[in-house]
Motif scaffolding. Structure first.
Motif, PDB file in Angstrom:
ATOM      1  N   ASP A  31       0.807  -1.221   0.000  1.00 40.48           N
ATOM      2  CA  ASP A  31       0.000   0.000   0.000  1.00 40.48           C
ATOM      3  C   ASP A  31       0.840   1.271   0.000  1.00 40.48           C
ATOM      4  OD1 ASP A  31      -2.327  -1.498   0.054  1.00 40.48           O
ATOM      5  OD2 ASP A  31      -2.448  -1.496   2.231  1.00 40.48           O
ATOM      6  N   LYS A  32       2.138   1.170  -0.184  1.00 44.41           N
ATOM      7  CA  LYS A  32       2.961   2.373  -0.082  1.00 44.41           C
ATOM      8  C   LYS A  32       2.797   3.276  -1.304  1.00 44.41           C
ATOM      9  CE  LYS A  32       7.340   0.677  -1.883  1.00 44.41           C
ATOM     10  NZ  LYS A  32       8.718   0.385  -1.564  1.00 44.41           N
ATOM     11  N   ILE A  33       2.882   4.565  -1.044  1.00 43.12           N
ATOM     12  CA  ILE A  33       2.871   5.592  -2.075  1.00 43.12           C
ATOM     13  C   ILE A  33       4.238   6.256  -2.010  1.00 43.12           C
ATOM     14  CG2 ILE A  33       1.874   7.800  -2.777  1.00 43.12           C
ATOM     15  CD1 ILE A  33      -0.790   6.769  -1.584  1.00 43.12           C
ATOM     16  N   VAL A  34       4.906   6.389  -3.148  1.00 40.26           N
ATOM     17  CA  VAL A  34       6.273   6.904  -3.177  1.00 40.26           C
ATOM     18  C   VAL A  34       6.296   8.313  -3.760  1.00 40.26           C
ATOM     19  CG1 VAL A  34       8.621   6.508  -4.009  1.00 40.26           C
ATOM     20  CG2 VAL A  34       7.171   4.566  -3.412  1.00 40.26           C
ATOM     21  N   PHE A  35       6.911   9.237  -3.032  1.00 34.78           N
ATOM     22  CA  PHE A  35       7.159  10.594  -3.512  1.00 34.78           C
ATOM     23  C   PHE A  35       8.597  10.598  -4.017  1.00 34.78           C
ATOM     24  CE2 PHE A  35       3.838  10.978  -0.363  1.00 34.78           C
ATOM     25  CZ  PHE A  35       2.957  11.878  -0.944  1.00 34.78           C
ATOM     26  N   ARG A  36       8.789  10.937  -5.295  1.00 30.80           N
ATOM     27  CA  ARG A  36      10.107  10.850  -5.935  1.00 30.80           C
ATOM     28  C   ARG A  36      10.627  12.227  -6.345  1.00 30.80           C
ATOM     29  NH1 ARG A  36      10.996   5.517  -7.094  1.00 30.80           N
ATOM     30  NH2 ARG A  36       9.165   4.222  -7.328  1.00 30.80           N
ATOM     31  N   ASN A  37      11.917  12.258  -6.689  1.00 31.61           N
ATOM     32  CA  ASN A  37      12.588  13.479  -7.165  1.00 31.61           C
ATOM     33  C   ASN A  37      12.474  14.622  -6.167  1.00 31.61           C
ATOM     34  OD1 ASN A  37      13.350  12.216  -9.589  1.00 31.61           O
ATOM     35  ND2 ASN A  37      11.327  12.628 -10.438  1.00 31.61           N
ATOM     36  N   LEU A  38      12.674  14.301  -4.922  1.00 33.50           N
ATOM     37  CA  LEU A  38      12.599  15.297  -3.853  1.00 33.50           C
ATOM     38  C   LEU A  38      13.927  16.034  -3.713  1.00 33.50           C
ATOM     39  CD1 LEU A  38      10.796  13.086  -1.217  1.00 33.50           C
ATOM     40  CD2 LEU A  38       9.791  14.966  -2.525  1.00 33.50           C
ATOM     41  N   PRO A  39      13.878  17.276  -3.215  1.00 34.75           N
ATOM     42  CA  PRO A  39      15.137  17.969  -2.932  1.00 34.75           C
ATOM     43  C   PRO A  39      15.881  17.282  -1.784  1.00 34.75           C
ATOM     44  CG  PRO A  39      13.271  19.297  -2.229  1.00 34.75           C
ATOM     45  CD  PRO A  39      12.721  18.091  -2.918  1.00 34.75           C
ATOM     46  N   GLU A  40      17.092  17.715  -1.548  1.00 34.95           N
ATOM     47  CA  GLU A  40      17.948  17.115  -0.517  1.00 34.95           C
ATOM     48  C   GLU A  40      17.231  16.986   0.826  1.00 34.95           C
ATOM     49  OE1 GLU A  40      22.075  18.341   1.740  1.00 34.95           O
ATOM     50  OE2 GLU A  40      21.668  19.137  -0.250  1.00 34.95           O
ATOM     51  N   ARG A  41      16.549  18.030   1.242  1.00 36.00           N
ATOM     52  CA  ARG A  41      15.753  18.009   2.475  1.00 36.00           C
ATOM     53  C   ARG A  41      14.393  18.614   2.164  1.00 36.00           C
ATOM     54  NH1 ARG A  41      20.442  20.077   3.786  1.00 36.00           N
ATOM     55  NH2 ARG A  41      19.645  22.167   4.149  1.00 36.00           N
ATOM     56  N   ALA A  42      13.348  17.922   2.584  1.00 33.30           N
ATOM     57  CA  ALA A  42      11.993  18.407   2.315  1.00 33.30           C
ATOM     58  C   ALA A  42      11.031  17.873   3.358  1.00 33.30           C
ATOM     59  CB  ALA A  42      11.531  17.972   0.929  1.00 33.30           C
ATOM     60  N   THR A  43       9.926  18.583   3.515  1.00 29.66           N
ATOM     61  CA  THR A  43       8.835  18.135   4.377  1.00 29.66           C
ATOM     62  C   THR A  43       7.617  17.922   3.492  1.00 29.66           C
ATOM     63  OG1 THR A  43       9.683  19.410   6.237  1.00 29.66           O
ATOM     64  CG2 THR A  43       7.384  18.746   6.349  1.00 29.66           C
ATOM     65  N   ILE A  44       6.985  16.761   3.635  1.00 36.00           N
ATOM     66  CA  ILE A  44       5.774  16.457   2.886  1.00 36.00           C
ATOM     67  C   ILE A  44       4.637  16.368   3.888  1.00 36.00           C
ATOM     68  CG2 ILE A  44       4.602  14.798   1.395  1.00 36.00           C
ATOM     69  CD1 ILE A  44       8.162  14.322   1.445  1.00 36.00           C
ATOM     70  N   LYS A  45       3.604  17.166   3.669  1.00 39.65           N
ATOM     71  CA  LYS A  45       2.423  17.114   4.526  1.00 39.65           C
ATOM     72  C   LYS A  45       1.257  16.621   3.688  1.00 39.65           C
ATOM     73  CE  LYS A  45       3.896  20.468   7.874  1.00 39.65           C
ATOM     74  NZ  LYS A  45       3.522  21.525   8.765  1.00 39.65           N
ATOM     75  N   ILE A  46       0.496  15.682   4.253  1.00 45.59           N
ATOM     76  CA  ILE A  46      -0.644  15.099   3.564  1.00 45.59           C
ATOM     77  C   ILE A  46      -1.894  15.490   4.342  1.00 45.59           C
ATOM     78  CG2 ILE A  46      -1.702  12.955   2.771  1.00 45.59           C
ATOM     79  CD1 ILE A  46       1.269  11.824   2.860  1.00 45.59           C
ATOM     80  N   PRO A  84     -10.190   5.353   2.060  1.00 41.58           N
ATOM     81  CA  PRO A  84     -10.102   5.665   0.634  1.00 41.58           C
ATOM     82  C   PRO A  84     -10.646   7.059   0.377  1.00 41.58           C
ATOM     83  CG  PRO A  84     -11.072   3.497   0.974  1.00 41.58           C
ATOM     84  CD  PRO A  84     -10.984   4.151   2.316  1.00 41.58           C
ATOM     85  N   GLY A  85     -10.108   7.735  -0.594  1.00 42.09           N
ATOM     86  CA  GLY A  85     -10.587   9.073  -0.921  1.00 42.09           C
ATOM     87  C   GLY A  85      -9.483   9.918  -1.513  1.00 42.09           C
ATOM     88  N   VAL A  86      -9.765  11.207  -1.634  1.00 39.41           N
ATOM     89  CA  VAL A  86      -8.828  12.157  -2.210  1.00 39.41           C
ATOM     90  C   VAL A  86      -8.057  12.851  -1.086  1.00 39.41           C
ATOM     91  CG1 VAL A  86      -8.591  14.243  -3.623  1.00 39.41           C
ATOM     92  CG2 VAL A  86     -10.305  12.519  -4.212  1.00 39.41           C
ATOM     93  N   TYR A  87      -6.763  12.994  -1.284  1.00 38.08           N
ATOM     94  CA  TYR A  87      -5.888  13.659  -0.325  1.00 38.08           C
ATOM     95  C   TYR A  87      -5.057  14.700  -1.060  1.00 38.08           C
ATOM     96  CZ  TYR A  87      -7.251  10.039   2.905  1.00 38.08           C
ATOM     97  OH  TYR A  87      -7.993   9.229   3.713  1.00 38.08           O
ATOM     98  N   VAL A  88      -4.656  15.728  -0.344  1.00 37.58           N
ATOM     99  CA  VAL A  88      -3.816  16.785  -0.886  1.00 37.58           C
ATOM    100  C   VAL A  88      -2.454  16.675  -0.219  1.00 37.58           C
ATOM    101  CG1 VAL A  88      -3.528  19.293  -1.075  1.00 37.58           C
ATOM    102  CG2 VAL A  88      -5.827  18.279  -1.217  1.00 37.58           C
ATOM    103  N   TYR A  89      -1.397  16.807  -1.015  1.00 37.70           N
ATOM    104  CA  TYR A  89      -0.049  16.799  -0.432  1.00 37.70           C
ATOM    105  C   TYR A  89       0.647  18.109  -0.765  1.00 37.70           C
ATOM    106  CZ  TYR A  89       1.580  15.562  -5.112  1.00 37.70           C
ATOM    107  OH  TYR A  89       1.836  15.565  -6.461  1.00 37.70           O
ATOM    108  N   VAL A  90       1.498  18.538   0.151  1.00 39.72           N
ATOM    109  CA  VAL A  90       2.309  19.738  -0.033  1.00 39.72           C
ATOM    110  C   VAL A  90       3.754  19.356   0.269  1.00 39.72           C
ATOM    111  CG1 VAL A  90       2.754  22.101   0.719  1.00 39.72           C
ATOM    112  CG2 VAL A  90       0.403  21.249   0.643  1.00 39.72           C
TER     113      VAL A  90
END
Length: 88
Positions: free
Chosen positions: A7-22, A61-67
Motif C-alpha cells: 500500500d505504499k505511495i512513493v514521492f520521488r525526485n525530492l530535494p535534498e531536504r523536504a517536508t511532505i504534509k498530507i 479511501p478518498g482524495v488527499y492533498v499533499y504539499v
C-alpha cells in the motif's frame, strides 16, 4: 509481488531536504513526512508513505492533498502541491 508494504505511495525526485504534509480535502493534517539524505549519503531521492495517519491508523479511501516544502537553504519555503486518490 512480494512487496512487504503493497500500500505504499512513493514521492520521488525530492530535494535534498523536504517536508511532505498530507491533508484530507477538508484540510485536516493526516501525516507529515520528513525527507533527508539517506543512510548511505544519497541527497536526492524518494520517501514512501504507508497510507497510515500520524496515529498509525490506515487512512480511508478518498482524495488527499499533499504539499512538498523544500528545506534546502537556497530554496527554503518553496512549495509544490498536488492531489492523490486512494482506491481500495
Amino acid at each position: 509481488f512480494g512487496e512487504p508494504t503493497p500500500d505504499k505511495i512513493v514521492f520521488r525526485n525530492l530535494p535534498e531536504r523536504a517536508t511532505i504534509k498530507i491533508f484530507t480535502v477538508a484540510g485536516d493534517l493526516v501525516k507529515t513526512l520528513n525527507h533527508g539524505p539517506d543512510e548511505i549519503g544519497n541527497l536526492f531521492g524518494s520517501i514512501s508513505w504507508d497510507q497510515r495517519s500520524e496515529a498509525g491508523l490506515r487512512v480511508a479511501p478518498g482524495v488527499y492533498v499533499y504539499v512538498v516544502q523544500s528545506e534546502v537553504e537556497k530554496y527554503k519555503g518553496q512549495k509544490a502541491s498536488g492531489k492523490l486518490m486512494i482506491i481500495r
